[in-house]
Design a protein around this motif. Sequence first.
Motif, short mmCIF file in Angstrom:
data_model
loop_
_atom_site.label_atom_id
_atom_site.label_comp_id
_atom_site.label_asym_id
_atom_site.label_seq_id
_atom_site.Cartn_x
_atom_site.Cartn_y
_atom_site.Cartn_z
N GLY A 2 -11.55 85.03 70.34
CA GLY A 2 -11.81 83.60 70.32
C GLY A 2 -11.65 82.99 68.93
O GLY A 2 -11.68 83.70 67.92
N HIS A 3 -11.49 81.68 68.90
CA HIS A 3 -11.22 80.99 67.63
C HIS A 3 -12.43 80.97 66.71
O HIS A 3 -12.28 80.95 65.48
CB HIS A 3 -10.74 79.56 67.91
N ASP A 4 -13.64 80.98 67.26
CA ASP A 4 -14.83 81.04 66.39
C ASP A 4 -14.84 82.34 65.60
O ASP A 4 -15.16 82.34 64.40
CB ASP A 4 -16.12 80.93 67.22
N GLU A 5 -14.50 83.44 66.27
CA GLU A 5 -14.44 84.72 65.57
C GLU A 5 -13.27 84.74 64.58
O GLU A 5 -13.36 85.33 63.50
CB GLU A 5 -14.30 85.87 66.56
N GLY A 6 -12.18 84.06 64.96
CA GLY A 6 -11.07 83.92 64.02
C GLY A 6 -11.48 83.20 62.76
O GLY A 6 -11.12 83.60 61.65
N ASP A 7 -12.27 82.13 62.91
CA ASP A 7 -12.79 81.42 61.74
C ASP A 7 -13.68 82.32 60.89
O ASP A 7 -13.63 82.29 59.65
CB ASP A 7 -13.58 80.18 62.17
N ARG A 8 -14.51 83.14 61.56
CA ARG A 8 -15.38 84.05 60.82
C ARG A 8 -14.55 85.08 60.05
O ARG A 8 -14.92 85.48 58.93
CB ARG A 8 -16.36 84.74 61.76
N ALA A 9 -13.45 85.51 60.64
CA ALA A 9 -12.57 86.45 59.94
C ALA A 9 -11.98 85.82 58.68
O ALA A 9 -11.90 86.46 57.62
CB ALA A 9 -11.46 86.92 60.88
N LEU A 10 -11.57 84.56 58.79
CA LEU A 10 -11.04 83.85 57.62
C LEU A 10 -12.12 83.69 56.56
O LEU A 10 -11.85 83.85 55.36
CB LEU A 10 -10.51 82.48 58.04
N GLN A 11 -13.35 83.37 56.98
CA GLN A 11 -14.45 83.23 56.03
C GLN A 11 -14.77 84.56 55.36
O GLN A 11 -15.04 84.62 54.16
CB GLN A 11 -15.69 82.68 56.75
N THR A 12 -14.74 85.63 56.15
CA THR A 12 -14.99 86.96 55.59
C THR A 12 -13.95 87.33 54.55
O THR A 12 -14.27 87.85 53.47
CB THR A 12 -14.98 88.02 56.72
N PHE A 13 -12.69 87.00 54.84
CA PHE A 13 -11.62 87.30 53.89
C PHE A 13 -11.78 86.46 52.62
O PHE A 13 -11.64 86.97 51.50
CB PHE A 13 -10.26 87.04 54.54
N GLY A 14 -12.09 85.18 52.79
CA GLY A 14 -12.29 84.31 51.63
C GLY A 14 -13.44 84.79 50.76
O GLY A 14 -13.34 84.79 49.52
N LYS A 15 -14.53 85.21 51.39
CA LYS A 15 -15.68 85.70 50.63
C LYS A 15 -15.33 87.00 49.91
O LYS A 15 -15.74 87.21 48.76
CB LYS A 15 -16.86 85.94 51.58
N ALA A 16 -14.55 87.86 50.56
CA ALA A 16 -14.13 89.11 49.91
C ALA A 16 -13.29 88.83 48.67
O ALA A 16 -13.43 89.51 47.64
CB ALA A 16 -13.35 89.97 50.91
N LEU A 17 -12.42 87.83 48.74
CA LEU A 17 -11.61 87.47 47.57
C LEU A 17 -12.51 87.09 46.41
O LEU A 17 -12.31 87.53 45.27
CB LEU A 17 -10.68 86.30 47.91
N LYS A 18 -13.53 86.25 46.69
CA LYS A 18 -14.42 85.80 45.62
C LYS A 18 -15.26 86.95 45.06
O LYS A 18 -15.51 87.03 43.86
CB LYS A 18 -15.32 84.68 46.14
N GLN A 19 -15.68 87.85 45.95
CA GLN A 19 -16.51 88.97 45.49
C GLN A 19 -15.73 89.94 44.62
O GLN A 19 -16.28 90.53 43.68
CB GLN A 19 -17.08 89.71 46.71
N MET A 20 -14.46 90.12 44.91
CA MET A 20 -13.64 91.09 44.18
C MET A 20 -13.01 90.49 42.93
O MET A 20 -12.52 91.21 42.07
CB MET A 20 -12.53 91.63 45.09
N GLY A 21 -13.00 89.18 42.84
CA GLY A 21 -12.28 88.53 41.76
C GLY A 21 -13.10 88.32 40.50
O GLY A 21 -14.30 88.57 40.45
N ARG A 22 -12.41 87.87 39.46
CA ARG A 22 -13.03 87.49 38.20
C ARG A 22 -13.13 85.97 38.15
O ARG A 22 -12.41 85.26 38.83
CB ARG A 22 -12.20 87.99 37.03
N SER A 23 -14.02 85.48 37.30
CA SER A 23 -14.18 84.03 37.20
C SER A 23 -12.94 83.36 36.62
O SER A 23 -12.74 82.16 36.78
CB SER A 23 -15.40 83.69 36.34
N SER A 24 -12.06 84.15 35.97
CA SER A 24 -10.84 83.58 35.38
C SER A 24 -9.69 83.50 36.38
O SER A 24 -8.64 82.94 36.08
CB SER A 24 -10.40 84.44 34.19
N ASP A 25 -9.87 84.06 37.59
CA ASP A 25 -8.82 84.04 38.60
C ASP A 25 -8.97 82.83 39.51
O ASP A 25 -10.04 82.24 39.62
CB ASP A 25 -8.85 85.32 39.43
#
Length: 324
Positions: A214-237
């Motif tokens: 379903g699309h709600d779970e699809g949105d959660r997957a996108l949010q999970t990926f976005g959060k992972a990017l922020k967690q793995m990144g540096r403040s300069s990226d």
Amino acid sequence: MQIPAIPANEIERLHVLRALAILDTQAEERFDRLTRIATRMFNVPIALVSLVDTNRQWFKSCMGLQVSETSRDISFCGHAILGNDTFVINDASKDPRFLDNPLVTAAPHIRFYAGRPIRTTHGFKVGTLCLIDSQPREFPARDIEDLDDLATMVESELAAIELATMDELTDLSNRRGFIMLTEKYLNYFSRHQLHASLVFLDLNDFKIINDTYGHDEGDRALQTFGKALKQMGRSSDIFARLGGDEFVILLACTREQEAHIVTQRLCNHLDMIRQQLRQPYKISFSQGIVEFDPQQPKSVDQLLLEGDTMMYQLKKASAALMGK
């Protein structure tokens, strides 16, 4: 002197602040109007819209002060964003946290300070609307309410900026915000002869996640990926969702080989999240990495086009190997 503590959500907070693409921009009447009103309403010589960056506080609007930023270590606003309510210091010369602070012992000789945290639409405290006086003073509840009203107006202006430059679902930059930020970065990299890498990312089998769960779970997957990017990144990226299931990262001072290491760490982090959340599907991605060479600088649009093309070619080759 007490140096401000670092908020628990500092990494995400800084990414949200950067995604606004507001740091080091020109003065704007919509913010200056509010600090002018504040100086008159409270009869103070200084009123600021202060944004707390990694190592500095930068003033988007500055009435009564001749500098555009100060060190975060000596900032009062760095303390203010640690709480939820208006932070008030009646007489800094008698407060053990501030009495030997350079902003107290020297110009502007702060005695009174009141700073109300400024929040984004998702609650990240990125700075303050603050009042400063060189004389000690009281700040009764009625004044706190009035300052809160003005701060809400500042937040409304920030919300308008968010709408234009940020992706509502993931709290990352959108395409417009990414281009605005990256243009500044690339100019800086060119001047200082620094390399960088752009990583163009496309989620694999995202349509299957939508169709199956379903699309709600699809949105959660996108949010999970976005959060992972922020967690793995540096403040300069810089991180952005370009649209749909396409994302992009600009890795500062990073060569192509180092960028491959970063993306592998991201894969490992996503696997760890999958186990923690017990996701019934795997979030994976295809990537195209393009290095920015300051000797032969390219525009943001050129880098995006090359990254997209490279990602597509690699994704097509991978699908052919797997017989898809």
